[in-house]
Design a protein around this motif. Structure first.
Motif, PDB file in Angstrom:
ATOM      1  N   LEU A  92      19.990  15.214  -0.374  1.00  0.00           N
ATOM      2  CA  LEU A  92      19.096  14.065  -0.210  1.00  0.00           C
ATOM      3  C   LEU A  92      17.917  14.422   0.687  1.00  0.00           C
ATOM      4  N   ALA A  93      18.225  15.052   1.817  1.00  0.00           N
ATOM      5  CA  ALA A  93      17.154  15.389   2.762  1.00  0.00           C
ATOM      6  C   ALA A  93      16.194  16.410   2.151  1.00  0.00           C
ATOM      7  N   PHE A  95      15.657  16.904  -0.918  1.00  0.00           N
ATOM      8  CA  PHE A  95      14.926  16.215  -1.982  1.00  0.00           C
ATOM      9  C   PHE A  95      13.714  15.482  -1.410  1.00  0.00           C
ATOM     10  N   ALA A  96      13.939  14.730  -0.336  1.00  0.00           N
ATOM     11  CA  ALA A  96      12.826  14.000   0.282  1.00  0.00           C
ATOM     12  C   ALA A  96      11.731  14.972   0.718  1.00  0.00           C
ATOM     13  N   LEU A  97      12.143  16.120   1.239  1.00  0.00           N
ATOM     14  CA  LEU A  97      11.167  17.091   1.728  1.00  0.00           C
ATOM     15  C   LEU A  97      10.372  17.724   0.594  1.00  0.00           C
ATOM     16  N   TYR A 100       8.289  14.385  -1.662  1.00  0.00           N
ATOM     17  CA  TYR A 100       7.223  13.633  -1.017  1.00  0.00           C
ATOM     18  C   TYR A 100       6.496  14.482   0.019  1.00  0.00           C
ATOM     19  N   THR A 101       5.235  14.114   0.237  1.00  0.00           N
ATOM     20  CA  THR A 101       4.531  14.735   1.361  1.00  0.00           C
ATOM     21  C   THR A 101       4.359  13.664   2.431  1.00  0.00           C
ATOM     22  N   PHE A 102       4.620  14.017   3.631  1.00  0.00           N
ATOM     23  CA  PHE A 102       4.386  13.080   4.735  1.00  0.00           C
ATOM     24  C   PHE A 102       4.018  13.878   5.966  1.00  0.00           C
ATOM     25  N   LEU A 108       9.242  18.976  10.772  1.00  0.00           N
ATOM     26  CA  LEU A 108      10.650  18.730  10.504  1.00  0.00           C
ATOM     27  C   LEU A 108      11.329  19.994   9.983  1.00  0.00           C
ATOM     28  N   LEU A 109      10.656  20.680   9.057  1.00  0.00           N
ATOM     29  CA  LEU A 109      11.225  21.901   8.491  1.00  0.00           C
ATOM     30  C   LEU A 109      11.416  22.961   9.565  1.00  0.00           C
ATOM     31  N   ILE A 156      20.264  22.640   4.340  1.00  0.00           N
ATOM     32  CA  ILE A 156      18.967  22.055   3.966  1.00  0.00           C
ATOM     33  C   ILE A 156      17.969  23.169   3.702  1.00  0.00           C
ATOM     34  N   ASP A 181      14.371   8.303  -8.393  1.00  0.00           N
ATOM     35  CA  ASP A 181      14.626   9.423  -7.486  1.00  0.00           C
ATOM     36  C   ASP A 181      16.006  10.056  -7.648  1.00  0.00           C
TER      37      ASP A 181
ATOM     38  N   THR B  11       7.921   3.727  -0.482  1.00  0.00           N
ATOM     39  CA  THR B  11       8.154   5.167  -0.471  1.00  0.00           C
ATOM     40  C   THR B  11       8.547   5.649   0.919  1.00  0.00           C
ATOM     41  N   ARG B  14      12.002   4.858   1.599  1.00  0.00           N
ATOM     42  CA  ARG B  14      12.860   5.769   0.842  1.00  0.00           C
ATOM     43  C   ARG B  14      13.009   7.119   1.552  1.00  0.00           C
ATOM     44  N   ILE B  15      11.876   7.682   1.920  1.00  0.00           N
ATOM     45  CA  ILE B  15      11.912   8.981   2.609  1.00  0.00           C
ATOM     46  C   ILE B  15      12.817   8.889   3.834  1.00  0.00           C
ATOM     47  N   TYR B  18      16.505   8.816   2.839  1.00  0.00           N
ATOM     48  CA  TYR B  18      17.044  10.104   2.402  1.00  0.00           C
ATOM     49  C   TYR B  18      17.251  11.050   3.584  1.00  0.00           C
ATOM     50  N   LEU B  19      16.334  10.972   4.541  1.00  0.00           N
ATOM     51  CA  LEU B  19      16.427  11.910   5.661  1.00  0.00           C
ATOM     52  C   LEU B  19      17.391  11.439   6.748  1.00  0.00           C
ATOM     53  N   ALA B  20      17.619  10.139   6.801  1.00  0.00           N
ATOM     54  CA  ALA B  20      18.358   9.579   7.936  1.00  0.00           C
ATOM     55  C   ALA B  20      19.726  10.219   8.192  1.00  0.00           C
ATOM     56  N   ALA B  22      21.025  13.130   7.503  1.00  0.00           N
ATOM     57  CA  ALA B  22      20.914  14.502   8.011  1.00  0.00           C
ATOM     58  C   ALA B  22      20.343  14.509   9.425  1.00  0.00           C
ATOM     59  N   LEU B  23      19.334  13.681   9.646  1.00  0.00           N
ATOM     60  CA  LEU B  23      18.714  13.689  10.973  1.00  0.00           C
ATOM     61  C   LEU B  23      19.664  13.143  12.032  1.00  0.00           C
ATOM     62  N   GLU B 300       5.647  30.671   7.735  1.00  0.00           N
ATOM     63  CA  GLU B 300       7.038  30.270   7.539  1.00  0.00           C
ATOM     64  C   GLU B 300       7.927  31.481   7.689  1.00  0.00           C
TER      65      GLU B 300
END
Lengths: 277, 310
Positions: A92-93, A95-97, A100-102, A108-109, A156, A181, B11, B14-15, B18-20, B22-23, B300
């Motif tokens: 899930l995480a 996937f979000a990464l 989507y771009t944010f 975060l990565l 991840i 999604d 959105t 949603r993001i 999905y991240l919650a 794991a974080l 990276e």
């Protein structure tokens, strides 16, 4: 022909070296397997040679030992639950990464990647105190939560590095076909990342199955122990019957070795793709 | 456009969803313990009296105590010794084996499989087996007797030097396979045209290996060296705990065992946390010093990647 001779000489030296290394590597394994097939008295007389016959009595008494079977079940339970929920959370995480771009994505990565190096020993004391407070000591759920937490950074990172290689047009096509999604994740992302999924299953299963530190600190009652913590108790309990202990070691290794072997080809591929990124 | 604004808000939720999980779990397992460790390292636990269980600020007192404790110095020394012995052994052996296997030695597939087997075995299994093997009446001494090498028949785990040696042998035995596999994988993508060019220039296979192939492995060798160094300083608890528990005496004590025993045997949470804080600092140093230098070159870095081990 000096060059040819030199080449042949190097080849012989190389072979000798590899044979010696193989013997060094295989000896402890030979020892575990042969010792587990010997009787108690037979071992005392002959600890190095091959066993007289294939005596399965050690394995029989192992599975008659209620505690050992219980530990085995605990290990299977803990490992599989960690894998199922851990992979879900990480996919899930990732996937979000990927989808989507944010703004804080890059940050975060990098944050996730840097967590990979934090050794478990430093988390033990704070987590222990915290878990005492919320009464999650001596519970399989407690260690499952901790194990999931520890596999997150690596998983991840690995899964994301595969998700990134999925072409954008493919995702667009899925969106146009009306995929929401979760359907995108399960029908496009995950099927295209099988090596990453298999690799993380194998690596994480080995880590959870083989861990001793968390199991020792967070599972103190005998019946809740996982195999690795159990084996430590088993060693001191059965130290006069060494072949029985060796049989226990062998049985504890087989499930995880089998998992590794079944995923071996994809495992190396997945690991290398992750490393090359 | 209100419609679009609404969509982006959905959105965003949603993001976050999905991240919650794991974080939150990372915060629980990594972030909170790191902060709490640093806090604990500056405090001591009040053991008796009306305020039992409370924390008392002691500044750098825990660190001062730890630095004066001979056992801490000894543990740190053992970590350094393991670093000096195990890391070069692992790096050199894994490069050598990988290069040999890559040259298509007869039976290279079999060798690759064999060398990798120890990586799959649990450390507990390895530790218990090595413990039994090196007993006075264990199988190693039986083998030495059979080979007429009676001078080598010692009680391995009862003497400081030999116990340390057994620890080294066990670590190398278990860790080598992983190094070989990542080196081999790197070798698969070595630039063939360079090898061809070297051959045309009249290099023999030895020169080719040293001058053409190994230089191309620089990055992976560096990566593996960092990984092995971190392993040696922070991931050896299971090995030591199973094989010797730090003994005989304190001759195989390492930092992790020191931190563990201070917390769970002697209830010195502050001292344990001070050592843990030092370990955090060391990990940060090993990771980020080179990283800072490389940041300009590569954004990276896979240098971060580590495979979890027991």
């Amino acid at each position: 022909m000096a060059a040819g001779q030199e080449f042949r000489f190097a080849k012989i030296v190389g072979q000798v070296f590899l044979v010696a290394l193989s013997l060094f590597t295989l000896f402890p394994i030979y020892y575990i397997v042969t010792a587990s097939l010997k009787g108690k008295e037979e071992y005392l007389l002959n600890n190095l040679g091959l066993p007289h016959g294939v005596a399965l009595e050690n394995f029989r008494s192992l599975f008659a030992d209620f505690a050992f079977v219980r530990w085995l079940v605990n290990s299977v339970l803990v490992t599989s639950l960690v894998l199922v929920f851990g992979l879900l959370v990480c996919c899930l995480a990732a996937f979000a990464l990927r989808r989507y771009t944010f703004r804080i994505k890059g940050l975060l990565l990098r944050f996730i990647a840097s967590l990979m190096l934090i050794p478990p020993i430093i988390a033990i004391v704070p987590l222990f105190e915290f878990f005492v407070r919320i009464r999650l000591i001596n519970s399989l759920a407690g260690v499952i939560i901790i194990y999931i937490g520890f596999i997150i950074p690596f998983t991840i990172y690995l899964v994301y590095s595969f998700f990134v290689t999925i072409p954008g047009e493919m995702i667009e096509a899925g969106v146009i076909d009306g995929c929401r999604d979760l359907r995108l994740l399960f029908w496009i992302f995950i099927p295209l990342s099988v090596p990453a999924i298999v690799t993380s299953i194998v690596v994480n299963a080995m880590w959870v199955w083989n861990d001793l530190l968390m199991a020792m600190v967070f599972l103190q009652s005998d019946r809740l122990k996982t195999l690795m913590a159990g084996l430590i108790a088993f060693r001191s309990r059965s130290n006069i019957n060494l072949p029985l202990v060796m049989a226990g070691l062998l049985v504890s290794t087989i499930p995880i070795a089998a998992l590794y072997l079944s995923g071996q080809r994809l495992f190396i591929k997945g690991l290398m793709t992750g490393l090359e990124k | 456009m209100p419609a679009r604004l609404e969509k982006s808000a959905v959105t965003r939720v949603r993001i976050a969803l999905y991240l919650a999980p794991a974080l939150l779990l990372s915060l629980l397992v990594f972030f909170y313990p790191i902060c709490k460790t640093i806090y604990n390292s500056l405090h001591e636990l009040v053991l008796g009296g009306a305020n039992a269980g409370a924390s008392r600020f002691v500044g750098l007192g825990n660190f001062r105590f730890v630095f004066k404790d001979p056992l801490f110095a000894e543990s740190l020394g053992h970590n350094f010794l393991l670093f000096l012995v195990c890391v070069p052994l692992l790096v050199v052996l894994s490069v050598a084996v990988a290069v040999l296997l890559n040259q298509g030695m007869t039976g290279w597939r079999a060798y690759r499989t064999i060398v990798f087997i120890p990586y799959v075995l649990p450390i507990v299994v390895v530790g218990i087996s090595f413990g039994f093997m090196f007993q006075l009446n264990g199988v190693i001494n039986t083998a030495f007797a059979a080979l007429k090498l009676d001078a080598l028949r010692v009680d391995w785990l009862a003497k400081s030097n030999s116990a340390f040696l057994v620890l080294v042998v066990m670590i190398v035995w278990k860790e080598l396979g992983f190094g070989v596999v990542i080196m081999l994988a790197r070798l698969l993508s070595v630039d063939e045209s360079l090898i061809e060019a070297g051959r045309l220039d009249g290099c023999n296979s030895w020169q080719l290996t040293l001058r053409v192939i190994v230089p191309q492995m620089k990055e992976i060798i560096y990566f593996y060296t960092v990984l092995a160094t971190i392993t040696v300083f922070t991931w050896l608890f299971n090995y030591v705990f199973v094989l010797t528990r730090g003994g005989p005496g304190t001759s195989t004590y390492i930092l992790e065992l020191y931190a563990y025993n201070q917390a769970f045997r002697y209830q010195n949470r502050g001292l344990s946390s001070a050592v843990a804080a030092l370990i955090i600092l060391a990990v940060l140093l090993v990771t980020f010093l080179p990283e800072l230098r490389r940041l300009a070159a590569r954004k990276e870095g896979i240098e971060h990647m580590r495979v979890p081990r027991g």
